[in-house]
Design a protein around this motif. Structure first.
Motif, PDB file in Angstrom:
ATOM      1  N   ASP A 164      72.626  18.441 -48.616  1.00  0.00           N
ATOM      2  CA  ASP A 164      73.176  19.415 -47.679  1.00  0.00           C
ATOM      3  C   ASP A 164      72.798  19.137 -46.229  1.00  0.00           C
ATOM      4  N   GLY A 165      72.117  18.019 -45.992  1.00  0.00           N
ATOM      5  CA  GLY A 165      71.736  17.648 -44.638  1.00  0.00           C
ATOM      6  C   GLY A 165      70.361  18.126 -44.211  1.00  0.00           C
ATOM      7  N   GLN A 166      69.694  18.921 -45.038  1.00  0.00           N
ATOM      8  CA  GLN A 166      68.352  19.402 -44.698  1.00  0.00           C
ATOM      9  C   GLN A 166      67.331  18.271 -44.877  1.00  0.00           C
ATOM     10  N   TYR A 167      66.448  18.132 -43.893  1.00  0.00           N
ATOM     11  CA  TYR A 167      65.374  17.140 -43.962  1.00  0.00           C
ATOM     12  C   TYR A 167      64.089  17.806 -44.450  1.00  0.00           C
ATOM     13  N   TYR A 168      63.376  17.100 -45.319  1.00  0.00           N
ATOM     14  CA  TYR A 168      62.104  17.576 -45.840  1.00  0.00           C
ATOM     15  C   TYR A 168      61.020  16.534 -45.589  1.00  0.00           C
ATOM     16  N   LEU A 169      59.820  17.009 -45.356  1.00  0.00           N
ATOM     17  CA  LEU A 169      58.646  16.154 -45.339  1.00  0.00           C
ATOM     18  C   LEU A 169      57.909  16.361 -46.658  1.00  0.00           C
ATOM     19  N   ILE A 170      57.713  15.281 -47.387  1.00  0.00           N
ATOM     20  CA  ILE A 170      56.986  15.307 -48.655  1.00  0.00           C
ATOM     21  C   ILE A 170      55.744  14.449 -48.448  1.00  0.00           C
ATOM     22  N   TYR A 171      54.573  14.991 -48.726  1.00  0.00           N
ATOM     23  CA  TYR A 171      53.358  14.249 -48.392  1.00  0.00           C
ATOM     24  C   TYR A 171      52.190  14.705 -49.253  1.00  0.00           C
ATOM     25  N   GLY A 172      51.092  13.937 -49.143  1.00  0.00           N
ATOM     26  CA  GLY A 172      49.840  14.402 -49.704  1.00  0.00           C
ATOM     27  C   GLY A 172      49.026  13.370 -50.438  1.00  0.00           C
ATOM     28  N   GLY A 173      47.725  13.395 -50.185  1.00  0.00           N
ATOM     29  CA  GLY A 173      46.746  12.643 -50.941  1.00  0.00           C
ATOM     30  C   GLY A 173      45.810  13.596 -51.656  1.00  0.00           C
ATOM     31  N   TRP A 174      44.756  13.011 -52.258  1.00  0.00           N
ATOM     32  CA  TRP A 174      43.748  13.799 -52.979  1.00  0.00           C
ATOM     33  C   TRP A 174      44.334  14.541 -54.172  1.00  0.00           C
ATOM     34  N   GLY A 175      45.402  14.014 -54.756  1.00  0.00           N
ATOM     35  CA  GLY A 175      45.937  14.609 -55.979  1.00  0.00           C
ATOM     36  C   GLY A 175      46.801  15.835 -55.771  1.00  0.00           C
ATOM     37  N   HIS A 176      47.273  16.069 -54.550  1.00  0.00           N
ATOM     38  CA  HIS A 176      48.138  17.216 -54.266  1.00  0.00           C
ATOM     39  C   HIS A 176      49.307  16.771 -53.400  1.00  0.00           C
ATOM     40  N   CYS A 177      50.492  17.336 -53.678  1.00  0.00           N
ATOM     41  CA  CYS A 177      51.696  16.980 -52.930  1.00  0.00           C
ATOM     42  C   CYS A 177      52.401  18.243 -52.447  1.00  0.00           C
ATOM     43  N   ASN A 178      52.720  18.274 -51.163  1.00  0.00           N
ATOM     44  CA  ASN A 178      53.459  19.384 -50.558  1.00  0.00           C
ATOM     45  C   ASN A 178      54.843  18.945 -50.115  1.00  0.00           C
ATOM     46  N   ILE A 179      55.768  19.912 -50.076  1.00  0.00           N
ATOM     47  CA  ILE A 179      57.080  19.702 -49.478  1.00  0.00           C
ATOM     48  C   ILE A 179      57.287  20.792 -48.437  1.00  0.00           C
ATOM     49  N   VAL A 180      57.813  20.404 -47.281  1.00  0.00           N
ATOM     50  CA  VAL A 180      58.075  21.353 -46.197  1.00  0.00           C
ATOM     51  C   VAL A 180      59.449  21.071 -45.609  1.00  0.00           C
ATOM     52  N   ARG A 181      60.092  22.125 -45.105  1.00  0.00           N
ATOM     53  CA  ARG A 181      61.412  21.987 -44.480  1.00  0.00           C
ATOM     54  C   ARG A 181      61.219  21.656 -43.002  1.00  0.00           C
ATOM     55  N   LEU A 182      61.799  20.543 -42.585  1.00  0.00           N
ATOM     56  CA  LEU A 182      61.685  20.138 -41.191  1.00  0.00           C
ATOM     57  C   LEU A 182      62.728  20.831 -40.325  1.00  0.00           C
ATOM     58  N   LYS A 183      62.326  21.197 -39.119  1.00  0.00           N
ATOM     59  CA  LYS A 183      63.296  21.660 -38.124  1.00  0.00           C
ATOM     60  C   LYS A 183      64.236  20.511 -37.770  1.00  0.00           C
ATOM     61  N   ASP A 184      65.408  20.841 -37.260  1.00  0.00           N
ATOM     62  CA  ASP A 184      66.395  19.810 -36.943  1.00  0.00           C
ATOM     63  C   ASP A 184      65.875  18.784 -35.949  1.00  0.00           C
ATOM     64  N   ASP A 185      64.983  19.207 -35.049  1.00  0.00           N
ATOM     65  CA  ASP A 185      64.469  18.279 -34.043  1.00  0.00           C
ATOM     66  C   ASP A 185      63.122  17.669 -34.436  1.00  0.00           C
ATOM     67  N   PHE A 186      62.662  17.938 -35.653  1.00  0.00           N
ATOM     68  CA  PHE A 186      61.431  17.364 -36.199  1.00  0.00           C
ATOM     69  C   PHE A 186      60.176  17.780 -35.422  1.00  0.00           C
ATOM     70  N   THR A 187      60.232  18.896 -34.743  1.00  0.00           N
ATOM     71  CA  THR A 187      59.067  19.361 -33.989  1.00  0.00           C
ATOM     72  C   THR A 187      58.191  20.320 -34.789  1.00  0.00           C
ATOM     73  N   GLY A 188      58.637  20.733 -35.948  1.00  0.00           N
ATOM     74  CA  GLY A 188      57.885  21.694 -36.747  1.00  0.00           C
ATOM     75  C   GLY A 188      58.618  21.980 -38.035  1.00  0.00           C
ATOM     76  N   PHE A 189      58.318  23.140 -38.634  1.00  0.00           N
ATOM     77  CA  PHE A 189      58.827  23.459 -39.960  1.00  0.00           C
ATOM     78  C   PHE A 189      59.579  24.780 -39.989  1.00  0.00           C
ATOM     79  N   LEU A 190      60.468  24.888 -40.962  1.00  0.00           N
ATOM     80  CA  LEU A 190      61.209  26.115 -41.217  1.00  0.00           C
ATOM     81  C   LEU A 190      60.646  26.773 -42.471  1.00  0.00           C
ATOM     82  N   PRO A 191      60.554  28.094 -42.503  1.00  0.00           N
ATOM     83  CA  PRO A 191      60.003  28.761 -43.694  1.00  0.00           C
ATOM     84  C   PRO A 191      60.987  28.741 -44.858  1.00  0.00           C
ATOM     85  N   PHE A 192      60.437  28.769 -46.052  1.00  0.00           N
ATOM     86  CA  PHE A 192      61.257  28.959 -47.239  1.00  0.00           C
ATOM     87  C   PHE A 192      61.642  30.439 -47.341  1.00  0.00           C
TER      88      PHE A 192
END
Length: 332
Positions: A170-198
């Motif tokens: 759908d065109g939404q960008y996500y950041l998927i990341y994490g070490g130490w045995g944990h992985c998070n997903i976050v919704r990126l703002k269109d300009d990649f300056t921060g995150f959008l809430p779920f």
């Protein structure tokens, strides 16, 4: 005598021409990339395609205090690679001091956004985490985009490293990341300056599957979300890659099994990968690092490419790691 020389010259030219490929036959089609695909100690490779060229953005594999820059490599055919030196370094990222890791890159509106980890933070009282750099060219030079980390805290137990940027259908960008045995997903703002809430108001959602350690990546094939990650310790021989499949980028992700691991006859520590799909085809490649059998230094890792195949049910077949690498594959 002059006539004989002419005849011999003509015969010699005709013989040489007979050895050349026929028109339309790609001479490079018989060549293979070989593994590693380029010299030097490099790890955590991010493979992608920009402007009909393959690109690889790896970690410079060295002691943490020497990891203060990124190189990139590009190729028209997966066989011949050009090095682009120091596309980003700590002189451009004032808050980054060491341990620049695992770049991830995305193109948007003619600009190239490079996400990276830096400083290997161990707690929330130190500066570091996941940063963003930007350039007008995939070869850089890149400059600091935010002037601070995009993710600078340890949230849900996930060390802010090993970032991957995923663009959904759908065109939404996500950041998927994490070490130490944990992985998070976050919704990126269109300009990649921060995150959008779920929908529930949260910013960080944990999607950690069983046995996850680090190095996440995600892609879509036939409508299914394939989530992949690395398992084991990165300095050991048993570093490897496993995967899960879901109908959503948020899971649930039930571990299917390993698809990339050491072959004691070829190399050890095969892991932290990315995936390249040839546009418009069902041809897939896995780009990963591994350690030669002759090496015991944990940082002596090299970047390799092999084919990635699926069975008729969509399961990923175990990857055969090779010395030969892959055949030349031009992009049109």
């Amino acid at each position: 005598m002059h006539f004989l020389r002419l005849r011999f010259t003509a015969f010699f030219i005709a013989f040489i021409v007979s050895l050349l490929p026929a028109p339309g036959q790609a001479q490079s089609s018989k060549k293979k990339s070989g593994n590693p695909v380029f010299p030097g100690w490099y790890a955590d490779p991010e493979g992608t395609i920009f402007n009909n060229r393959y690109w690889i953005y790896p970690t410079y594999s060295a002691p943490y205090n020497q990891q203060v820059f990124f190189d990139a490599f590009s190729s028209p055919d997966l066989v011949t690679w050009t090095k682009h030196s120091q596309i980003l370094d700590t002189t451009a990222i004032k808050w980054a001091k060491r341990a620049m890791w695992a770049p991830a890159i995305i193109e948007k509106n003619g600009q190239y956004f490079l996400f990276f980890g830096a400083n290997d933070i161990q707690n929330n009282n130190t500066m570091g985490g996941i940063g963003v750099a930007v350039a007008d060219n995939p070869a850089g030079p890149f400059r600091d985009y935010l002037g601070k980390p995009l993710v600078g805290q340890i949230i849900n137990g996930a060390q802010p490293i090993d970032q991957y940027v995923f663009k959904d259908k759908d065109g939404q960008y996500y950041l998927i990341y994490g070490g130490w045995g944990h992985c998070n997903i976050v919704r990126l703002k269109d300009d990649f300056t921060g995150f959008l809430p779920f929908a529930d108001g949260t910013l960080f959602r944990e999607i950690t599957p069983k046995s996850y350690v680090e190095g996440p990546t995600m892609f879509v094939r036939h409508g299914k979300y394939y989530f992949m990650w690395s398992e084991g310790g990165w300095t050991g021989p048993n570093y490897s890659v496993a995967y899960a499949v879901s109908d959503s980028p948020f899971g649930p992700f039930e571990r299917v099994g390993k698809i990339l691991q050491q072959d004691p006859a070829v190399a050890t520590g095969a892991g932290h990968h990315s995936v390249i799909q040839v546009p418009g085809t069902d041809e897939w490649y896995i780009v990963y690092h591994r350690r030669p059998l002759t090496e015991t230094d944990g940082n002596h890792r090299e970047t390799c490419i092999d084919r990635l195949y699926f069975d008729e049910k969509g399961a990923i077949k175990p990857v055969k790691i090779t010395v030969d690498g892959v055949e030349a594959r031009s992009l049109k």
